[in-house]
Design a protein around this motif. Structure first.
Motif, mmCIF file in Angstrom:
data_model
loop_
_atom_site.group_PDB
_atom_site.id
_atom_site.type_symbol
_atom_site.label_atom_id
_atom_site.label_comp_id
_atom_site.label_asym_id
_atom_site.label_seq_id
_atom_site.Cartn_x
_atom_site.Cartn_y
_atom_site.Cartn_z
ATOM 1 N N ALA A 165 0.807 -1.218 0.000
ATOM 2 C CA ALA A 165 0.000 0.000 0.000
ATOM 3 C C ALA A 165 0.841 1.269 0.000
ATOM 4 C CB ALA A 165 -0.928 0.007 1.208
ATOM 5 N N LEU A 166 2.139 1.140 0.207
ATOM 6 C CA LEU A 166 3.013 2.315 0.259
ATOM 7 C C LEU A 166 3.264 2.864 -1.134
ATOM 8 C CD1 LEU A 166 5.633 0.911 2.773
ATOM 9 C CD2 LEU A 166 3.988 2.743 3.234
ATOM 10 N N PRO A 167 3.565 4.166 -1.243
ATOM 11 C CA PRO A 167 3.933 4.713 -2.552
ATOM 12 C C PRO A 167 5.236 4.107 -3.058
ATOM 13 C CG PRO A 167 4.285 6.329 -0.810
ATOM 14 C CD PRO A 167 3.550 5.185 -0.191
ATOM 15 N N ALA A 168 5.428 4.165 -4.359
ATOM 16 C CA ALA A 168 6.566 3.483 -4.980
ATOM 17 C C ALA A 168 7.903 3.939 -4.418
ATOM 18 C CB ALA A 168 6.525 3.695 -6.498
ATOM 19 N N ALA A 170 8.706 4.830 -1.428
ATOM 20 C CA ALA A 170 8.968 4.240 -0.118
ATOM 21 C C ALA A 170 9.301 2.757 -0.230
ATOM 22 C CB ALA A 170 7.770 4.439 0.803
ATOM 23 N N ARG A 171 8.948 2.136 -1.361
ATOM 24 C CA ARG A 171 9.289 0.726 -1.604
ATOM 25 C C ARG A 171 10.557 0.581 -2.433
ATOM 26 N NH1 ARG A 171 5.531 -0.987 -4.897
ATOM 27 N NH2 ARG A 171 4.119 0.789 -4.910
ATOM 28 N N GLY A 172 11.259 1.684 -2.652
ATOM 29 C CA GLY A 172 12.499 1.625 -3.403
ATOM 30 C C GLY A 172 12.321 1.404 -4.885
ATOM 31 N N GLU A 173 11.116 1.695 -5.394
ATOM 32 C CA GLU A 173 10.818 1.444 -6.808
ATOM 33 C C GLU A 173 10.762 2.718 -7.641
ATOM 34 O OE1 GLU A 173 7.208 -0.748 -6.797
ATOM 35 O OE2 GLU A 173 8.054 -2.471 -5.712
ATOM 36 N N VAL A 304 -6.581 2.357 6.666
ATOM 37 C CA VAL A 304 -6.352 3.797 6.482
ATOM 38 C C VAL A 304 -5.262 3.983 5.441
ATOM 39 C CG1 VAL A 304 -5.757 5.982 7.579
ATOM 40 C CG2 VAL A 304 -6.955 4.207 8.886
ATOM 41 N N PRO A 305 -5.550 4.614 4.304
ATOM 42 C CA PRO A 305 -4.520 4.788 3.279
ATOM 43 C C PRO A 305 -3.418 5.710 3.766
ATOM 44 C CG PRO A 305 -6.467 6.041 2.711
ATOM 45 C CD PRO A 305 -6.838 5.210 3.898
ATOM 46 N N PRO A 306 -2.171 5.523 3.289
ATOM 47 C CA PRO A 306 -1.074 6.382 3.716
ATOM 48 C C PRO A 306 -1.255 7.819 3.228
ATOM 49 C CG PRO A 306 -0.347 4.911 1.971
ATOM 50 C CD PRO A 306 -1.718 4.462 2.378
ATOM 51 N N ALA A 307 -0.716 8.750 4.021
ATOM 52 C CA ALA A 307 -0.799 10.161 3.669
ATOM 53 C C ALA A 307 0.171 10.484 2.528
ATOM 54 C CB ALA A 307 -0.473 11.023 4.874
ATOM 55 N N ALA A 308 -0.124 11.554 1.797
ATOM 56 C CA ALA A 308 0.808 12.015 0.767
ATOM 57 C C ALA A 308 2.039 12.585 1.422
ATOM 58 C CB ALA A 308 0.142 13.079 -0.098
ATOM 59 N N PRO A 309 3.251 12.414 0.828
ATOM 60 C CA PRO A 309 4.464 12.939 1.438
ATOM 61 C C PRO A 309 4.463 14.458 1.500
ATOM 62 C CG PRO A 309 4.927 12.165 -0.782
ATOM 63 C CD PRO A 309 3.522 11.744 -0.456
ATOM 64 N N ARG A 310 5.085 14.987 2.532
ATOM 65 C CA ARG A 310 5.192 16.436 2.687
ATOM 66 C C ARG A 310 6.259 16.969 1.754
ATOM 67 N NH1 ARG A 310 8.731 19.317 6.199
ATOM 68 N NH2 ARG A 310 8.050 21.441 6.624
ATOM 69 N N GLY A 311 6.034 18.162 1.242
ATOM 70 C CA GLY A 311 7.032 18.839 0.428
ATOM 71 C C GLY A 311 7.005 18.441 -1.004
#
Length: 311
Positions: A165-168, A170-173, A304-311
């Protein structure tokens, strides 16, 4: 690069003894093996430490990281030699000995010092070129190893679901959304020492994952522990308050820090849980209380879906 695991430890002990004696002719000889794992073998002789890095460590990238550490006194422990050396197919670096955090005295854990050092690191432009921070790549390795080692374990599915469920980034992709901030990449209390020992200032050690990336990743492990109920609220408050007081850029100066921390904290929770389940499966034992708390946290993430990254 090939390696002879049986020959490595005695050769490393001999090499660190030579280095220690060259530094201090009247050496108060005393040797100890500080770690002997597949990803790192660390040997001490008096005031000198030699570390054999993972067999797959990239020579060029490790050299850049060691060079950067040499240019960041007061934040990172400086190396004794500017470049890694080859020993039995492993890259070896040399460092002065520092007094580590006492794991038997949690009340004395230097959370403020850790946070202040991170804030200073994050505010400092990279003094020399460095590769990307390796945190997401290491987390991906943990997820892959869990998938390959324990596909049928009942805890594997919730951990891998939280990971997927993590954005790409954060998964090293995919590339990280921040490609300029200098990060440690693997912050925990074992990465701090006092130098000179035993009562010098605290410094960060271990440059294997040092690089540019998302600064919040360096706050993510204590944030994840706090969210899982494994770190007391007072310790988390001390850490976060000290980071903000030192001008750390990973979170806003006040207000809710979790929009910035959510994705990295989820990634570190999934990584730690993956390692825990893999270890339990290999040892053919049930999960302990801490390991179960990590898996339960992964299961809760799905709602709960992960939040969008800050910045």
């Amino acid at each position: 690069m090939t390696t002879d695991a049986h020959a490595l430890l005695p050769a490393l002990a001999a090499r660190v003894r030579e280095t220690a004696h060259a530094r201090t002719p009247a050496c108060p000889c005393g040797a100890a093996t500080l770690a002997d794992r597949p990803d790192a073998t660390v040997v001490r002789h008096a005031g000198t430490v030699a570390k054999a890095h993972a067999v797959d460590a990239d020579p060029a990238e490790l050299a850049l990281r060691v060079t950067a550490a040499a240019h960041l006194p007061g934040v990172l422990l400086p190396p004794l030699a500017p470049t890694p050396a080859d020993l039995h197919g492993r890259l070896v670096t040399y460092w002065p000995y520092g007094e580590p955090v006492d794991p038997q005295d949690p009340d004395a854990a230097p959370w403020e010092a850790a946070a202040t050092l991170l804030a200073r690191l994050h505010r400092t432009p990279a003094p020399t070129p460095v590769p990307p921070m390796r945190g997401p790549a290491k987390a991906a390795l943990a997820a892959t190893r869990l998938r390959d080692t324990a596909p049928g374990h009942p805890a594997t599915a919730p951990v891998l679901a939280a990971w997927a469920a993590l954005p790409a980034w954060a998964r090293g992709e995919a590339a990280m959304p921040d490609t300029t901030t200098l990060c440690h990449g693997d912050l925990h209390l074992g990465q701090l020492i006092r130098h000179p020992a035993p009562a010098g200032p605290w410094l960060l050690i271990d440059v294997d994952d040092l690089g540019t990336g998302v600064a919040a990743w360096d706050l993510a492990r204590p944030a994840a522990w706090y969210a899982c109920g494994l770190l007391p609220p007072d310790a988390w408050h001390r850490f976060l308050t000290a980071y903000r007081a030192a001008g750390g850029p990973a979170v806003p100066a006040d207000g809710d820090p979790w929009p910035a921390l959510d994705v990295p904290a989820r990634a570190l929770t999934a990584q730690t849980a993956a390692r825990a389940v893999t270890k339990a499966a290999l040892e053919d034992r049930p999960l302990d209380e801490v390991e179960r708390a990590l898996v339960d946290a992964c299961a809760r993430m799905a709602s709960v879906p992960p939040a969008a990254p800050r910045g």
